[in-house]
Design a protein around this motif. Structure first.
Motif, mmCIF file in Angstrom:
data_model
loop_
_atom_site.group_PDB
_atom_site.id
_atom_site.type_symbol
_atom_site.label_atom_id
_atom_site.label_comp_id
_atom_site.label_asym_id
_atom_site.label_seq_id
_atom_site.Cartn_x
_atom_site.Cartn_y
_atom_site.Cartn_z
ATOM 1 N N ARG A 35 0.809 -1.223 0.000
ATOM 2 C CA ARG A 35 0.000 0.000 0.000
ATOM 3 C C ARG A 35 0.842 1.273 0.000
ATOM 4 O O ARG A 35 0.503 2.248 -0.663
ATOM 5 C CB ARG A 35 -0.939 -0.003 1.206
ATOM 6 N N PHE A 36 1.944 1.256 0.737
ATOM 7 C CA PHE A 36 2.747 2.466 0.889
ATOM 8 C C PHE A 36 4.103 2.375 0.193
ATOM 9 O O PHE A 36 4.917 3.283 0.323
ATOM 10 C CB PHE A 36 2.921 2.786 2.378
ATOM 11 N N ASP A 37 4.352 1.295 -0.526
ATOM 12 C CA ASP A 37 5.620 1.068 -1.216
ATOM 13 C C ASP A 37 6.792 1.227 -0.250
ATOM 14 O O ASP A 37 7.788 1.893 -0.539
ATOM 15 C CB ASP A 37 5.775 2.003 -2.417
ATOM 16 N N ALA A 38 6.647 0.618 0.919
ATOM 17 C CA ALA A 38 7.654 0.698 1.974
ATOM 18 C C ALA A 38 8.527 -0.549 1.957
ATOM 19 O O ALA A 38 8.090 -1.621 1.555
ATOM 20 C CB ALA A 38 6.971 0.827 3.334
ATOM 21 N N GLY A 39 9.745 -0.391 2.407
ATOM 22 C CA GLY A 39 10.637 -1.526 2.564
ATOM 23 C C GLY A 39 10.262 -2.312 3.809
ATOM 24 O O GLY A 39 9.424 -1.865 4.612
ATOM 25 N N PRO A 40 10.870 -3.468 4.010
ATOM 26 C CA PRO A 40 10.488 -4.308 5.151
ATOM 27 C C PRO A 40 10.765 -3.666 6.507
ATOM 28 O O PRO A 40 9.937 -3.760 7.414
ATOM 29 C CB PRO A 40 11.310 -5.586 4.959
ATOM 30 N N ILE A 41 11.885 -3.002 6.652
ATOM 31 C CA ILE A 41 12.206 -2.375 7.944
ATOM 32 C C ILE A 41 11.276 -1.199 8.198
ATOM 33 O O ILE A 41 10.783 -1.000 9.315
ATOM 34 C CB ILE A 41 13.690 -1.968 7.986
ATOM 35 N N GLU A 42 11.005 -0.416 7.158
ATOM 36 C CA GLU A 42 10.101 0.720 7.310
ATOM 37 C C GLU A 42 8.675 0.245 7.618
ATOM 38 O O GLU A 42 7.968 0.865 8.420
ATOM 39 C CB GLU A 42 10.117 1.565 6.046
ATOM 40 N N ALA A 43 8.254 -0.870 7.013
ATOM 41 C CA ALA A 43 6.919 -1.406 7.286
ATOM 42 C C ALA A 43 6.786 -1.809 8.753
ATOM 43 O O ALA A 43 5.759 -1.553 9.389
ATOM 44 C CB ALA A 43 6.639 -2.599 6.375
ATOM 45 N N VAL A 44 7.831 -2.408 9.300
ATOM 46 C CA VAL A 44 7.809 -2.786 10.716
ATOM 47 C C VAL A 44 7.754 -1.536 11.593
ATOM 48 O O VAL A 44 7.016 -1.489 12.580
ATOM 49 C CB VAL A 44 9.020 -3.674 11.071
ATOM 50 N N ALA A 45 8.492 -0.494 11.228
ATOM 51 C CA ALA A 45 8.472 0.756 12.001
ATOM 52 C C ALA A 45 7.079 1.378 11.985
ATOM 53 O O ALA A 45 6.584 1.840 13.015
ATOM 54 C CB ALA A 45 9.504 1.731 11.447
ATOM 55 N N ILE A 46 6.430 1.367 10.828
ATOM 56 C CA ILE A 46 5.063 1.896 10.719
ATOM 57 C C ILE A 46 4.124 1.087 11.600
ATOM 58 O O ILE A 46 3.316 1.643 12.343
ATOM 59 C CB ILE A 46 4.595 1.884 9.245
ATOM 60 N N LEU A 47 4.236 -0.222 11.532
ATOM 61 C CA LEU A 47 3.400 -1.102 12.347
ATOM 62 C C LEU A 47 3.603 -0.832 13.835
ATOM 63 O O LEU A 47 2.632 -0.709 14.588
ATOM 64 C CB LEU A 47 3.719 -2.560 12.025
ATOM 65 N N ARG A 48 4.833 -0.715 14.260
ATOM 66 C CA ARG A 48 5.120 -0.477 15.683
ATOM 67 C C ARG A 48 4.550 0.855 16.152
ATOM 68 O O ARG A 48 4.006 0.960 17.251
ATOM 69 C CB ARG A 48 6.618 -0.524 15.925
ATOM 70 N N GLU A 49 4.681 1.894 15.319
ATOM 71 C CA GLU A 49 4.178 3.213 15.705
ATOM 72 C C GLU A 49 2.653 3.264 15.735
ATOM 73 O O GLU A 49 2.073 3.987 16.544
ATOM 74 C CB GLU A 49 4.703 4.281 14.751
ATOM 75 N N ALA A 50 2.009 2.524 14.857
ATOM 76 C CA ALA A 50 0.551 2.577 14.748
ATOM 77 C C ALA A 50 -0.172 1.613 15.677
ATOM 78 O O ALA A 50 -1.359 1.777 15.942
ATOM 79 C CB ALA A 50 0.140 2.275 13.302
ATOM 80 N N SER A 51 0.522 0.632 16.190
ATOM 81 C CA SER A 51 -0.110 -0.430 16.973
ATOM 82 C C SER A 51 -0.839 0.088 18.207
ATOM 83 O O SER A 51 -0.279 0.852 18.991
ATOM 84 C CB SER A 51 0.950 -1.435 17.417
ATOM 85 N N PRO A 52 -2.068 -0.369 18.398
ATOM 86 C CA PRO A 52 -2.789 0.003 19.622
ATOM 87 C C PRO A 52 -2.216 -0.698 20.848
ATOM 88 O O PRO A 52 -2.540 -0.354 21.970
ATOM 89 C CB PRO A 52 -4.229 -0.444 19.348
ATOM 90 N N HIS A 53 -1.343 -1.665 20.629
ATOM 91 C CA HIS A 53 -0.727 -2.417 21.719
ATOM 92 C C HIS A 53 0.631 -1.838 22.102
ATOM 93 O O HIS A 53 1.333 -2.397 22.913
ATOM 94 C CB HIS A 53 -0.545 -3.886 21.313
ATOM 95 N N ARG A 54 0.955 -0.717 21.506
ATOM 96 C CA ARG A 54 2.254 -0.075 21.718
ATOM 97 C C ARG A 54 2.399 0.386 23.171
ATOM 98 O O ARG A 54 1.489 0.966 23.743
ATOM 99 C CB ARG A 54 2.371 1.117 20.784
ATOM 100 N N ARG A 55 3.542 0.133 23.723
ATOM 101 C CA ARG A 55 3.835 0.610 25.062
ATOM 102 C C ARG A 55 4.469 1.976 24.988
ATOM 103 O O ARG A 55 5.403 2.193 24.205
ATOM 104 C CB ARG A 55 4.817 -0.325 25.761
ATOM 105 N N GLU A 56 3.970 2.888 25.753
ATOM 106 C CA GLU A 56 4.563 4.231 25.804
ATOM 107 C C GLU A 56 5.766 4.203 26.736
ATOM 108 O O GLU A 56 5.709 3.619 27.801
ATOM 109 C CB GLU A 56 3.540 5.254 26.297
#
Length: 59
Positions: A35-56
């Motif tokens: 969807r965003f033409d992101a590389g694998p590392i960038e996709a993981v970073a996006i996922l981590r930042e967007a996750s509702p399970h993210r720890r602050e």
């Protein structure tokens, strides 16, 4: 070939995923990459930042 997203595109991808978390196509990493033409590392970073399970991190 994927290229690095601009900071604005990265932020847009994070915002989109936060808004669409429950309805986004699974598995998430391949969907983010397509969807965003992101590389694998960038996709993981996006996922981590967007996750509702993210720890602050507290300072």
């Amino acid at each position: 070939m994927t290229t690095s997203l601009t900071p604005a595109d990265h932020a847009s991808a994070v915002a989109w995923l936060r808004e669409n978390w429950s309805t986004a196509e699974r598995p998430l990493i391949p969907m983010i990459r397509r969807r965003f033409d992101a590389g694998p590392i960038e996709a993981v970073a996006i996922l981590r930042e967007a996750s509702p399970h993210r720890r602050e991190v507290s300072a």
